[in-house]
Design a protein around this motif. Structure first.
Motif, short mmCIF file in Angstrom:
data_model
loop_
_atom_site.label_atom_id
_atom_site.label_comp_id
_atom_site.label_asym_id
_atom_site.label_seq_id
_atom_site.Cartn_x
_atom_site.Cartn_y
_atom_site.Cartn_z
N PRO A 171 16.55 26.39 -4.73
CA PRO A 171 16.05 27.77 -4.88
C PRO A 171 16.65 28.70 -3.83
O PRO A 171 16.67 28.37 -2.64
CB PRO A 171 14.54 27.60 -4.69
N ARG A 172 17.11 29.85 -4.27
CA ARG A 172 17.85 30.74 -3.38
C ARG A 172 16.97 31.76 -2.67
O ARG A 172 17.38 32.38 -1.71
CB ARG A 172 18.91 31.50 -4.20
N PHE A 173 15.75 31.97 -3.17
CA PHE A 173 14.92 33.03 -2.63
C PHE A 173 13.56 32.50 -2.19
O PHE A 173 12.96 31.68 -2.88
CB PHE A 173 14.72 34.13 -3.69
N GLN A 174 13.09 32.99 -1.06
CA GLN A 174 11.74 32.71 -0.60
C GLN A 174 10.86 33.87 -1.03
O GLN A 174 11.02 34.99 -0.56
CB GLN A 174 11.72 32.55 0.93
N VAL A 175 9.95 33.59 -1.95
CA VAL A 175 9.11 34.65 -2.54
C VAL A 175 7.65 34.33 -2.25
O VAL A 175 7.22 33.18 -2.38
CB VAL A 175 9.34 34.72 -4.07
N SER A 176 6.89 35.33 -1.86
CA SER A 176 5.47 35.11 -1.58
C SER A 176 4.72 34.81 -2.87
O SER A 176 5.16 35.16 -3.98
CB SER A 176 4.87 36.35 -0.92
N GLY A 177 3.58 34.15 -2.72
CA GLY A 177 2.77 33.83 -3.89
C GLY A 177 2.34 35.06 -4.65
O GLY A 177 2.31 35.06 -5.89
N GLU A 178 2.02 36.14 -3.93
CA GLU A 178 1.59 37.37 -4.58
C GLU A 178 2.73 38.01 -5.38
O GLU A 178 2.53 38.47 -6.51
CB GLU A 178 1.06 38.35 -3.54
N GLU A 179 3.93 38.04 -4.81
CA GLU A 179 5.08 38.58 -5.54
C GLU A 179 5.34 37.77 -6.80
O GLU A 179 5.63 38.31 -7.87
CB GLU A 179 6.33 38.56 -4.64
N HIS A 180 5.24 36.44 -6.66
CA HIS A 180 5.47 35.56 -7.81
C HIS A 180 4.43 35.82 -8.90
O HIS A 180 4.76 35.91 -10.09
CB HIS A 180 5.42 34.10 -7.36
N ARG A 181 3.16 35.95 -8.49
CA ARG A 181 2.09 36.19 -9.46
C ARG A 181 2.31 37.51 -10.20
O ARG A 181 2.05 37.61 -11.41
CB ARG A 181 0.73 36.21 -8.76
N GLN A 182 2.76 38.53 -9.49
CA GLN A 182 2.99 39.83 -10.12
C GLN A 182 4.08 39.74 -11.18
O GLN A 182 3.96 40.33 -12.26
CB GLN A 182 3.34 40.87 -9.07
N VAL A 183 5.16 39.01 -10.88
CA VAL A 183 6.24 38.85 -11.85
C VAL A 183 5.73 38.08 -13.07
O VAL A 183 6.02 38.44 -14.22
CB VAL A 183 7.44 38.14 -11.21
N GLU A 273 11.39 31.15 -12.22
CA GLU A 273 12.06 31.28 -10.92
C GLU A 273 12.40 32.74 -10.76
O GLU A 273 12.99 33.36 -11.65
CB GLU A 273 13.32 30.42 -10.87
N THR A 274 12.03 33.32 -9.63
CA THR A 274 12.18 34.76 -9.44
C THR A 274 12.63 35.08 -8.02
O THR A 274 12.42 34.29 -7.10
CB THR A 274 10.84 35.48 -9.73
#
Length: 301
Positions: A171-183, A273-274
């Motif tokens: 995985p290339r990006f570290q994304v917060s749980g909240e950002e992931h949930r929004q997507v 994956e986002t």
């Protein structure tokens, strides 16, 4: 005599149960299969129950070694079968987050994600086991050598090769749980509304969609690539299931995921994956053999 024997059995059972979450987590990451992981962990219990605990200095290390070696043998068998798998193959999803705090789930996400598990598929069985023990479970090279019955230098070379082989696929990006949930929520909303414009705007240019039907459910037999193809597939499914389907958010492999039900029956488990703004990859497990009958397995990882 009976009381002494009973206490010994109870003590061995306690040791095993305390180690079991770690053992299952290792076996699942190694095999990509809930059922096979359960089988390996159960086989380790049989070996442990028959072993002489007085001769074992570190019971947890002993159990990890047994699970690793059993897992390597099982993975070699599975890898041979997966060469003949119908269409794309995806690991079985772990659904649910019972028994874990938000912080624990966040810690698990990076090494339980579909992207990470698929990256591990590039490795041979022994190489994969070594990589997991070193990178996920933080084993020293000396400990790794004891588990795999190899010298430290050989273990270092194995880890170096493994890192090089999967570097591009991790995985290339570290994304917060909240950002992931929004997507995920925007993805679900666009599907439910059959809003092709909103859906297209959510996708990255290089988006890909991997569907695992295993020849047992209708699914794309090749990876779908590009915005136009992914949007056509999504809107086609939305129209086909109009009025019959429901999409709900759920924790899948430690990350926000989607459960799709059609006519009240689980149709698909989806993961995205986002990069925090756009969807880079869509993973959809529709093979009924891989869909969970219950949601009680995630806490074991």
């Amino acid at each position: 005599m009976g009381d002494t024997l009973g206490e010994a059995v109870k003590a061995k059972t306690t040791i095993y149960q305390n180690a079991r979450p770690k053992l299952f987590g290792l076996a699942y990451r190694l095999l990509g299969s809930r059922m096979d992981a359960e089988d390996v962990v159960q086989d380790a219990w049989f070996k442990w129950s028959e072993a002489d605990a007085d001769d074992i200095r570190d019971p947890e290390a002993w159990l990890v070694t047994v699970v690793t070696r059993l897992g390597i043998d099982r993975l070699r068998q599975l890898q041979a079968r997966r060469e003949d798998y119908f269409g794309p193959w995806l690991p079985e999803p772990l659904v649910g987050g019972q028994g874990r705090s938000a912080e624990q789930l966040s810690e698990l996400a990076s090494d339980l994600s579909m992207a990470f598990l698929l990256a591990l598929e590039r490795l041979g069985a022994e190489e994969r086991a070594a990589f997991l023990l070193r990178e996920v479970f933080d084993y020293s090279y000396a400990e790794l050598g004891e588990v795999l019955d190899k010298g430290e230098a050989a273990c270092r070379q194995m880890i170096t090769r493994a890192r090089a082989r999967i570097r591009e696929d991790r995985p290339r990006f570290q994304v917060s749980g909240e950002e992931h949930r929004q997507v995920v929520q925007r993805f679900v909303d666009a599907l439910m509304r059959e809003d092709s414009e909103a859906f297209v705007n959510l996708l990255a240019e290089e988006v890909s969609w991997v569907s695992d039907g295993g020849g047992k459910a209708v699914a794309a037999t090749r990876v779908v690539r590009g915005i136009r193809a992914a949007s056509r597939l999504a809107m086609g499914l939305a129209r086909r299931w109009r009025g019959q389907w429901q999409a709900t958010g759920e924790t899948v492999n430690g990350q926000p995921g989607i459960m799709l039900q059609v006519g009240g029956r689980l149709q698909s488990v989806m993961m995205l994956e986002t990069d925090g703004r756009r969807v880079l990859r869509i993973y959809s497990v529709v093979n009924p053999d891989k869909l969970p009958l219950d949601h009680d397995t995630a806490h074991r990882a």
